[in-house]
Design a protein around this motif. Structure first.
Motif: not given
Length: 493
Positions: A341-352, A484-491, A354-362
């Motif tokens: 669930a986390a992987g799917s929702l995080m990827a969808q929000r990154l595609g949209a 916490a470093r958040g590098r994944w948000k910009g991939l 919305r990285p902060d929303d992805a972080a909240r989902v995780a």
């Protein structure tokens, strides 16, 4: 007088509900996939001890191959969910098409050589198993290996649906697959309905039928007209845009002009463009899948070392460890469901975007998993003997397992966090970080820690679970730092 909940609380509750709606079918799906092998082992055990011993060999080998080489599904989920989040369902469909084809080809490339060398390979890997056990293990693999490519297809198809946000269809299909497995195995293992008793071969036919059923049904769902992605549209959307003759408007009428050039040349150009688009889609998937493949290989290498150390502790410790693993498997599979669930929702929000929303989902999915597994941990600590009695009444085994299970209880919240964060980062496309963490944790902490606690310090089976707990604590710390470093948000995926 009642007061409305603050907006932040309402948003968190809505997000938690969304995570749960995806997680519970994924948890049930994982449990059902495991049940296929457990049911087979249970029936074969009633047939003969030799047949059950052969299942320890061929079942482990099959699981290892599927686990490692179905890593393509990690890339499929990440690319599909990211594309869906960006509103690019055609791009998601292209990724699924090439992933399914690649999974089938990879399955054949892996299964056929293993099938050709099956007998000598098993004798080399398990020289002490005995001729009768090896003969039955070979018979099992000769039936299952030709169908193994369909297990890879099932993993990719399930990941594609999970990437779209549909975790219920894989659950329904897995339920049907289990029914097929029970029916076919029961008839063929024991020889009902006038058929001969096939023993371990009957279990192999049951598993093969289940693999085929699940792969074909999930692929049919994806290819159906009502499917979640436009897989039936063969040309890539970019093909039309890149083809100069496609639907070019007429200067006088503005309508699409008929082809005035050589139609064969235009068709060949469109095919080349479509092939390039498919190659680009496959490259996206494999960029994510390649580190995931290396990660699973490292995990299994560490696991084999872990098992080898347990083998030094004697038969009772090995049997008790199998019971403990069976008990803990419910926790691990539950954590994996939250991770999907986390992987799917995080990827969808990154595609949209919305990285902060992805972080909240995780974070929310990890917290939900921690609560669930901590509850199991309390049960492990308070009632170890009743749990172990489900597997054995041997007093020595019960005493040994009862000392180790409270250690496993300590590991549960760390396992929950690490599993969800690892799968969340994979969904975000950061499989390289998960690979690095696995290399450190599996090979250094799990194997090294287990040797230290179990052998060097002499804690035996309790030391094995101390090493396992050290692994999960290390994973949690390293994956939490990466989150916490958040590098994944910009991939870019």
């Amino acid at each position: 007088m009642t007061y409305p909940a603050p907006p932040a609380l309402r948003e968190a509750a809505a997000l938690a509900l969304q995570v749960w709606r995806l997680a519970w079918p994924a948890i049930a799906h994982m449990l059902l996939l495991t049940l296929v092998f457990l049911v087979g082992r249970g029936m074969v055990g009633r047939y003969s001890t030799t047949a059950l011993a052969s299942m320890q060999i061929c079942g482990t080998l099959t699981w290892t191959i599927v686990s490692i080489f179905s890593a393509t599904s990690a890339g499929t989920l990440a690319v599909v969910a990211r594309s869906v989040g960006a509103g690019d369902r055609a791009g998601a469909a292209a990724a699924v098409r090439v992933s399914l084809t690649f999974a089938l080809a990879l399955g054949a490339a892996v299964a056929l050589p293993v099938l050709a060398a099956c007998g000598p390979l098993l004798r080399a890997l398990f020289p002490q198993a005995g001729a009768a056990v090896l003969d039955q293990a070979t018979a099992y693999l000769e039936i299952v290996l030709p169908v193994l490519p369909l297990a890879f297809v099932e993993a990719v198809a399930a990941a594609a649906l999970q990437g779209v946000g549909d975790t219920k269809t894989p659950l329904v299909v897995a339920t049907l697959g289990n029914l097929v497995n029970v029916a076919v195995s029961a008839v063929l293992i024991f020889g009902h309905l006038g058929l001969p008793a096939l023993g371990v071969r009957g279990a192999a036919v049951g598993v093969a039928c289940t693999m085929a059923t699940e792969a074909l049904l999930l692929t049919a769902v994806l290819l159906s007209r009502s499917g979640p992605l436009p897989l039936r549209a063969a040309p890539s959307p970019s093909a039309a845009a890149l083809s100069p003759s496609a639907a070019a408007p007429s200067p006088s009428t503005g309508a699409p002009s008929p082809s005035t050039g050589a139609p064969d040349a235009s068709s060949a150009s469109d095919q080349r463009t479509a092939r390039k688009a498919d190659a680009a889609a496959l490259a996206r998937v494999l960029r994510i899948a390649a580190p995931a493949f290396a990660e699973r290989s490292a995990y299994h290498a560490g696991y084999m070392g872990f098992v080898a150390i347990i083998g030094l502790l004697g038969a009772t410790a090995m049997a008790a460890n199998q019971a403990l693993i069976a008990i803990e498997s419910v926790c691990f599979l539950s954590a994996e469901g939250f991770g999907i669930a986390a992987g799917s929702l995080m990827a969808q929000r990154l595609g949209a975007r919305r990285p902060d929303d992805a972080a909240r989902v995780a974070l929310l999915a990890a917290l939900m998993a921690i609560l669930a597994l901590s509850a199991f941990g309390v049960l492990f600590a308070l009632a170890p003997r009743p749990l172990l009695l489900a597997f054995s009444s041997d007093p020595e085994l019960l005493a040994l397992g009862a000392r180790a299970l409270p250690v496993a209880a300590v590991a549960q919240p760390f396992m929950a966090f690490a599993t969800v964060m690892g799968m969340g980062l994979r969904g975000a496309g950061d499989t390289r970080t998960v690979l690095a963490v696995t290399l450190v944790s599996s090979l250094l902490m799990r194997v090294g820690g287990t040797w230290l606690f179990a052998v060097t310090l002499g804690h035996g089976l309790v030391g094995v679970w101390m090493g396992s707990t050290a692994d999960w604590i290390c994973r949690s710390a390293l994956l939490g730092l990466a989150y916490a470093r958040g590098r994944w948000k910009g991939l870019t995926v």
